[in-house]
Write a protein that holds these residues in place. Structure first.
Motif, PDB file in Angstrom:
ATOM      1  N   ASP A 135      64.714  92.047 -14.062  1.00 38.09           N
ATOM      2  CA  ASP A 135      65.800  91.890 -15.036  1.00 38.09           C
ATOM      3  C   ASP A 135      66.676  93.135 -15.053  1.00 38.09           C
ATOM      4  OD1 ASP A 135      65.002  89.355 -15.745  1.00 38.09           O
ATOM      5  OD2 ASP A 135      63.936  89.979 -17.560  1.00 38.09           O
ATOM      6  N   ASP A 136      66.036  94.312 -14.948  1.00 38.24           N
ATOM      7  CA  ASP A 136      66.805  95.563 -14.895  1.00 38.24           C
ATOM      8  C   ASP A 136      67.710  95.585 -13.659  1.00 38.24           C
ATOM      9  OD1 ASP A 136      65.471  96.415 -17.155  1.00 38.24           O
ATOM     10  OD2 ASP A 136      64.037  97.670 -16.050  1.00 38.24           O
ATOM     11  N   VAL A 137      67.173  95.128 -12.536  1.00 36.28           N
ATOM     12  CA  VAL A 137      67.954  95.096 -11.292  1.00 36.28           C
ATOM     13  C   VAL A 137      69.195  94.235 -11.477  1.00 36.28           C
ATOM     14  CG1 VAL A 137      67.986  94.284  -8.897  1.00 36.28           C
ATOM     15  CG2 VAL A 137      66.015  95.562  -9.754  1.00 36.28           C
ATOM     16  N   ALA A 138      69.008  93.050 -12.045  1.00 39.98           N
ATOM     17  CA  ALA A 138      70.132  92.130 -12.239  1.00 39.98           C
ATOM     18  C   ALA A 138      71.159  92.706 -13.210  1.00 39.98           C
ATOM     19  CB  ALA A 138      69.616  90.780 -12.747  1.00 39.98           C
ATOM     20  N   GLU A 139      70.690  93.304 -14.315  1.00 39.31           N
ATOM     21  CA  GLU A 139      71.599  93.878 -15.301  1.00 39.31           C
ATOM     22  C   GLU A 139      72.376  95.055 -14.714  1.00 39.31           C
ATOM     23  OE1 GLU A 139      69.238  94.897 -18.662  1.00 39.31           O
ATOM     24  OE2 GLU A 139      68.665  92.811 -19.105  1.00 39.31           O
ATOM     25  N   ASP A 140      71.673  95.920 -13.990  1.00 39.82           N
ATOM     26  CA  ASP A 140      72.343  97.073 -13.385  1.00 39.82           C
ATOM     27  C   ASP A 140      73.335  96.626 -12.312  1.00 39.82           C
ATOM     28  OD1 ASP A 140      70.800  98.630 -15.018  1.00 39.82           O
ATOM     29  OD2 ASP A 140      69.450  99.339 -13.447  1.00 39.82           O
ATOM     30  N   ALA A 141      72.965  95.617 -11.547  1.00 35.54           N
ATOM     31  CA  ALA A 141      73.875  95.107 -10.518  1.00 35.54           C
ATOM     32  C   ALA A 141      75.142  94.540 -11.144  1.00 35.54           C
ATOM     33  CB  ALA A 141      73.166  94.046  -9.674  1.00 35.54           C
ATOM     34  N   GLU A 142      75.020  93.882 -12.276  1.00 35.21           N
ATOM     35  CA  GLU A 142      76.192  93.359 -12.992  1.00 35.21           C
ATOM     36  C   GLU A 142      77.110  94.501 -13.412  1.00 35.21           C
ATOM     37  OE1 GLU A 142      77.422  90.498 -13.518  1.00 35.21           O
ATOM     38  OE2 GLU A 142      75.865  88.955 -13.544  1.00 35.21           O
ATOM     39  N   LEU A 143      76.524  95.579 -13.943  1.00 31.54           N
ATOM     40  CA  LEU A 143      77.322  96.725 -14.364  1.00 31.54           C
ATOM     41  C   LEU A 143      78.020  97.382 -13.177  1.00 31.54           C
ATOM     42  CD1 LEU A 143      74.826  98.308 -16.943  1.00 31.54           C
ATOM     43  CD2 LEU A 143      76.994  97.151 -17.466  1.00 31.54           C
ATOM     44  N   LEU A 144      77.311  97.482 -12.066  1.00 32.16           N
ATOM     45  CA  LEU A 144      77.906  98.055 -10.864  1.00 32.16           C
ATOM     46  C   LEU A 144      79.049  97.182 -10.342  1.00 32.16           C
ATOM     47  CD1 LEU A 144      74.601  99.127  -9.094  1.00 32.16           C
ATOM     48  CD2 LEU A 144      76.379 100.703  -9.898  1.00 32.16           C
ATOM     49  N   LYS A 145      78.857  95.882 -10.402  1.00 28.94           N
ATOM     50  CA  LYS A 145      79.898  94.960  -9.947  1.00 28.94           C
ATOM     51  C   LYS A 145      81.154  95.098 -10.809  1.00 28.94           C
ATOM     52  CE  LYS A 145      80.841  90.040  -9.144  1.00 28.94           C
ATOM     53  NZ  LYS A 145      80.309  88.655  -9.264  1.00 28.94           N
ATOM     54  N   LYS A 146      80.971  95.185 -12.118  1.00 35.76           N
ATOM     55  CA  LYS A 146      82.110  95.338 -13.018  1.00 35.76           C
ATOM     56  C   LYS A 146      82.845  96.652 -12.763  1.00 35.76           C
ATOM     57  CE  LYS A 146      80.164  92.542 -16.786  1.00 35.76           C
ATOM     58  NZ  LYS A 146      79.593  92.565 -18.155  1.00 35.76           N
ATOM     59  N   ARG A 147      82.107  97.654 -12.289  1.00 33.38           N
ATOM     60  CA  ARG A 147      82.702  98.958 -12.006  1.00 33.38           C
ATOM     61  C   ARG A 147      83.441  98.948 -10.673  1.00 33.38           C
ATOM     62  NH1 ARG A 147      84.556 103.348 -14.739  1.00 33.38           N
ATOM     63  NH2 ARG A 147      84.654 105.114 -13.299  1.00 33.38           N
ATOM     64  N   GLY A 148      83.298  97.860  -9.904  1.00 32.94           N
ATOM     65  CA  GLY A 148      84.002  97.750  -8.639  1.00 32.94           C
ATOM     66  C   GLY A 148      83.207  98.162  -7.418  1.00 32.94           C
ATOM     67  N   VAL A 149      81.885  98.320  -7.578  1.00 34.40           N
ATOM     68  CA  VAL A 149      81.046  98.683  -6.431  1.00 34.40           C
ATOM     69  C   VAL A 149      81.015  97.523  -5.442  1.00 34.40           C
ATOM     70  CG1 VAL A 149      78.704  99.285  -5.696  1.00 34.40           C
ATOM     71  CG2 VAL A 149      79.659 100.284  -7.791  1.00 34.40           C
ATOM     72  N   LYS A 150      81.257  97.823  -4.197  1.00 35.80           N
ATOM     73  CA  LYS A 150      81.375  96.795  -3.163  1.00 35.80           C
ATOM     74  C   LYS A 150      80.101  95.966  -3.027  1.00 35.80           C
ATOM     75  CE  LYS A 150      82.544  96.260   1.756  1.00 35.80           C
ATOM     76  NZ  LYS A 150      82.938  97.004   2.994  1.00 35.80           N
ATOM     77  N   THR A 151      78.954  96.633  -2.968  1.00 26.53           N
ATOM     78  CA  THR A 151      77.669  95.939  -2.836  1.00 26.53           C
ATOM     79  C   THR A 151      76.718  96.488  -3.894  1.00 26.53           C
ATOM     80  OG1 THR A 151      78.004  95.746  -0.442  1.00 26.53           O
ATOM     81  CG2 THR A 151      75.783  95.337  -1.266  1.00 26.53           C
ATOM     82  N   PRO A 152      76.637  95.845  -5.051  1.00 31.10           N
ATOM     83  CA  PRO A 152      75.742  96.349  -6.100  1.00 31.10           C
ATOM     84  C   PRO A 152      74.292  96.445  -5.636  1.00 31.10           C
ATOM     85  CG  PRO A 152      77.285  94.763  -6.999  1.00 31.10           C
ATOM     86  CD  PRO A 152      77.447  94.710  -5.510  1.00 31.10           C
ATOM     87  N   TYR A 153      73.801  95.374  -4.989  1.00 28.26           N
ATOM     88  CA  TYR A 153      72.444  95.390  -4.444  1.00 28.26           C
ATOM     89  C   TYR A 153      72.486  94.873  -3.012  1.00 28.26           C
ATOM     90  CZ  TYR A 153      67.443  95.219  -3.983  1.00 28.26           C
ATOM     91  OH  TYR A 153      66.158  95.471  -3.564  1.00 28.26           O
ATOM     92  N   ALA A 154      72.105  95.696  -2.066  1.00 26.77           N
ATOM     93  CA  ALA A 154      72.099  95.275  -0.660  1.00 26.77           C
ATOM     94  C   ALA A 154      70.793  94.556  -0.351  1.00 26.77           C
ATOM     95  CB  ALA A 154      72.268  96.477   0.259  1.00 26.77           C
TER      96      ALA A 154
END
Length: 420
Positions: A170-189
């Motif tokens: 769940d932490d991975v998914a939540e953090d990936a969402e935050l990274l995506k909103k920040r414009g990170v190209k690949t939140p989780y590879a």
């Protein structure tokens, strides 16, 4: 839980040593060990050639009755080189390659206790020594090892307001969402492309409480735990656009390059990524693999193997050389040069207290409880090939993890039956 078995690719050195009687002028009983080694170098330096040159020169000085001639091959060539020699009836005395089980099953190998002195064999890390067993007899001698941890980009995390590494899915998914909103190209590879899908797959199966095999070593690829794991990946990461594209088209090398370029927020990685990230100035951290409800209790371990063929009958000389190869100074020198883990208990203890190894030390502890590929099965290469070709599609828009895992289970069962 999956029984511990191994295979590195992790990434590797492969050696084949042929002992032959020397010609005139060598003295009675003198032999030459032909060492065929795979190159762990990254192309930026002399790589494995220098390591073996220095080691063999020092060995020959102590043992003038044994000479060693070294040829180095790439990982793309060395397994086939050894296989061709064996097929021609010219088996090397020693080979350090990615798999030993076929040769052991054919009765071509000495066991470890026929080669190594008692102190050296006892010093091999237990999980790795067990992984080299066939029928409770050790034929594969671990040579180099690695484990997996979660790598994360500290700068990207801070910019996204994330203050610590994820501990659960769940932490991975939540953090990936935050990274995506920040414009990170690949939140989780999520590299499920054909290069090393079997490794990424096992990382996730382990963190979900499953694995390729059960406690008695029988394939359990389509277990309920495994189905739940890949269903979660499809629905919660890939389906929500948090992997930056189609995992089936992403290879590990490209995922690592993306992390080193600052385009990836987090991914599972092995020690080779340390050097790659630091060379590009990435401020990164590592953490235990996140599990379903908290940190995973185990991780993926990978090993390359040393083995000794019976054909030429030079057991004593081969054993003497191997005792020298597994001396702590040589084990740690190899680990330092190539960013891999020591396969001996004493080497691991010394690495843990040596600041020169930096983040590499973090990968040593997990090796004790790591789970490995079922490399003691002659069926594993065929199963791994199927995993590489199918698992990426299982998490795609039309993916069906249950059906894919069932197909892989059928393949594994058929291959296992044929192998027995």
């Amino acid at each position: 839980m999956q029984r511990r078995y191994t295979s590195l690719a992790a990434a590797g050195i492969v050696a084949a040593l042929t002992l032959t009687l020397s010609g005139c002028g060598g003295g009675q009983g003198q032999v030459t060990l032909k060492l065929v080694a795979a190159d762990y170098g990254d192309g930026s330096g002399p790589g494995s050639r220098q390591y073996w040159s220095e080691l063999t020169r020092a060995f020959e000085k102590k043992h003038p009755d044994i000479k060693i001639d070294v040829d180095v091959y790439s990982w793309k060539e060395v397994d086939k080189k050894v296989a061709d020699l064996v097929r021609k009836g010219q088996a090397p005395d020693l080979a350090q390659i990615g798999a030993y089980v076929d040769y052991a099953a054919d009765g071509k190998l000495y066991s470890a206790d026929e080669l190594l002195s008692i102190p050296v064999q006892a010093d091999l890390q237990p999980a790795l020594a067990e992984a080299g067993e066939v029928g409770r007899v050790q034929y594969g001698i671990p040579f180099a090892a690695s484990t997996r941890r979660l790598f994360y980009n500290k700068k990207l995390f801070a910019e996204a307001g994330i203050t610590e590494a994820p501990k659960s899915w769940d932490d991975v998914a939540e953090d990936a969402e935050l990274l995506k909103k920040r414009g990170v190209k690949t939140p989780y590879a999520l590299p499920l492309g054909p290069e090393e899908t079997q490794a990424e797959t096992l990382n996730w199966l382990i963190s979900g409480g499953g694995g390729y095999t059960d406690e008695i070593g029988k394939y359990a690829i389509d277990s309920p735990a495994n189905v739940k794991t890949f269903t979660w990946l499809r629905d919660e990461l890939v389906g929500k656009g948090l992997t930056g594209g189609d995992p089936a088209g992403l290879n590990r090398a490209d995922a690592f390059a993306g992390f080193a370029d600052g385009d990836v927020g987090m991914l599972n990685g092995h020690p080779a990524l340390i050097k790659q990230a630091e060379a590009k100035g990435i401020d990164y951290g590592t953490a235990d693999l996140p599990g379903r409800k908290g940190p995973a209790t185990s991780t993926l371990g990978v090993s390359d193997w040393m083995m000794a063929f019976k054909q030429n009958g030079h057991r004593a000389q081969a054993g003497k050389f191997l005792d020298y190869v597994y001396d702590d100074a040589n084990v740690l020198s190899f680990s330092r040069d190539f960013g891999l883990l020591p396969v001996t208990t004493s080497g691991a203890q010394k690495m843990a207290g040596d600041h020169r190894f930096g983040h590499l030390q973090d990968f040593v502890g997990p090796l004790r409880d790591a789970q490995f590929y079922p490399a003691n099965k002659t069926s594993w290469p065929e199963v791994a090939k199927s995993v590489k070709s199918q698992m990426g599609a299982a998490v795609g828009p039309k993916g069906d993890p249950s059906s894919t895992l069932a197909d892989l289970q059928n393949t594994a069962d058929a291959a296992d039956t044929a192998g027995s």
